[in-house]
Scaffold this motif. Structure first.
Motif, PDB file in Angstrom:
ATOM      1  N   HIS A 111      41.129  49.293  47.554  1.00 26.93           N
ATOM      2  CA  HIS A 111      42.338  48.465  47.561  1.00 26.93           C
ATOM      3  C   HIS A 111      42.163  47.221  46.694  1.00 26.93           C
ATOM      4  O   HIS A 111      43.122  46.767  46.056  1.00 26.93           O
ATOM      5  CB  HIS A 111      42.693  48.069  48.994  1.00 26.93           C
ATOM      6  CG  HIS A 111      43.384  49.158  49.755  1.00 26.93           C
ATOM      7  ND1 HIS A 111      44.719  49.466  49.566  1.00 26.93           N
ATOM      8  CD2 HIS A 111      42.932  50.024  50.706  1.00 26.93           C
ATOM      9  CE1 HIS A 111      45.061  50.461  50.376  1.00 26.93           C
ATOM     10  NE2 HIS A 111      44.000  50.826  51.065  1.00 26.93           N
ATOM     11  N   GLY A 126      46.074  47.069  52.488  1.00 21.70           N
ATOM     12  CA  GLY A 126      44.850  46.616  51.833  1.00 21.70           C
ATOM     13  C   GLY A 126      44.285  45.356  52.471  1.00 21.70           C
ATOM     14  O   GLY A 126      43.064  45.229  52.648  1.00 21.70           O
ATOM     15  N   HIS A 137      45.521  45.207  45.914  1.00 26.12           N
ATOM     16  CA  HIS A 137      46.312  45.327  47.139  1.00 26.12           C
ATOM     17  C   HIS A 137      45.783  44.466  48.285  1.00 26.12           C
ATOM     18  O   HIS A 137      46.075  44.737  49.447  1.00 26.12           O
ATOM     19  CB  HIS A 137      46.349  46.785  47.609  1.00 26.12           C
ATOM     20  CG  HIS A 137      47.123  47.684  46.713  1.00 26.12           C
ATOM     21  ND1 HIS A 137      47.051  49.067  46.772  1.00 26.12           N
ATOM     22  CD2 HIS A 137      48.001  47.405  45.704  1.00 26.12           C
ATOM     23  CE1 HIS A 137      47.835  49.590  45.846  1.00 26.12           C
ATOM     24  NE2 HIS A 137      48.417  48.608  45.187  1.00 26.12           N
TER      25      HIS A 137
END
Length: 255
Positions: free
Chosen positions: A61, A184, A66
């Motif tokens: 992520h 994330g 993210h």
């Protein structure tokens, strides 16, 4: 190599890949029911399983941008001190029958809370949008620290809460956060939290390292398979199956 543990890791990994949550929520009851580990050792082993798998997820992520590290930092400000204090209290009191019983009860409640979090996620998003206008930046940060504190205690005592409950609290406090960044951010916080809690439980001798290795071997292909199957199953079906599993496990643990 414990092939039953490999198979169990595969099943749990598939559920995680299919639903995005449920790893810790199902792993600890499984370790207690199938492998007959005590509650403290099951919790400690699951914390390391979660820390390793979530670290891999958080790296992925991070590479995709993210992760909101501001939210992670404020949540860790509450969760890390809470975790350290909880582990210290466990060390001070010792693993008495009373402490083990408390951990069992917290585990059962955490399972039911996770089921509620999974079932009520759409409602929580609507609630978050209504609260959004009422929360100033300072209030939102204070509530984020408080949410982290709650997660720190819950995860340290039960190994459960960093995933579904953490994501739900983040959703309520930050309803306008894009879903990719919400997931994330939640995984990045959970990776640090479970690692710190896992280190504490390791210091208490609450980790079965050989069993952990076998579980990890099975979980990797399981996560891959679950991620592919998610395309063919409706969200309501996977959400319903997960909630039913969590409620059943929670009621059995409390009973």
């Amino acid at each position: 190599m414990d092939w039953l543990a490999v198979a169990s890791g595969f099943v749990i990994g598939a559920i995680v890949g299919l639903t995005g949550v449920g790893g810790g929520s199902l792993m600890t009851p499984l370790l207690m029911g199938v492998f007959h580990l005590s509650a403290p050792v099951a919790i400690g082993t699951d914390l390391w399983f979660a820390a390793i798998t979530k670290t891999n997820g958080s790296i992925a992520h991070h590479r995709q941008g993210h992760v909101d590290y501001g939210i992670v930092a404020w949540m860790l400000l509450g969760s890390i001190p809470a975790t350290v204090i909880t582990i210290m209290l466990m060390r001070y009191t010792g693993m008495t029958k009373g402490v083990s019983h408390l951990m069992m009860q917290v585990l059962g409640v955490a399972l039911l809370m996770t089921a509620a979090a999974v079932a009520c996620r759409p409602f929580c998003h609507a609630l978050g949008l209504k609260l959004d206008a009422l929360l100033t930046t300072s209030r939102r940060r204070a509530l984020t620290v408080l949410a982290g504190l709650l997660l720190g205690v819950l995860v340290s005592l039960s190994s459960i809460g960093a995933g579904a409950i953490g994501a739900t609290l983040t959703l309520v406090l930050y309803p306008r956060l894009p879903i990719q960044r919400l997931i994330g951010t939640d995984i990045a916080h959970a990776a640090v939290l479970t690692l710190v809690a896992g280190l504490g439980h390791a210091a208490l001798g609450n980790v079965d390292w050989l069993l952990l290795a076998s579980l990890l071997v099975g979980s990797l292909p399981g996560i891959w398979l679950g991620a592919r199957l998610i395309r063919s199953l409706p969200d309501k079906v996977t959400r319903g199956l997960l909630c039913a599993s969590l409620v059943t496990a929670g009621l059995r643990v409390i009973h």
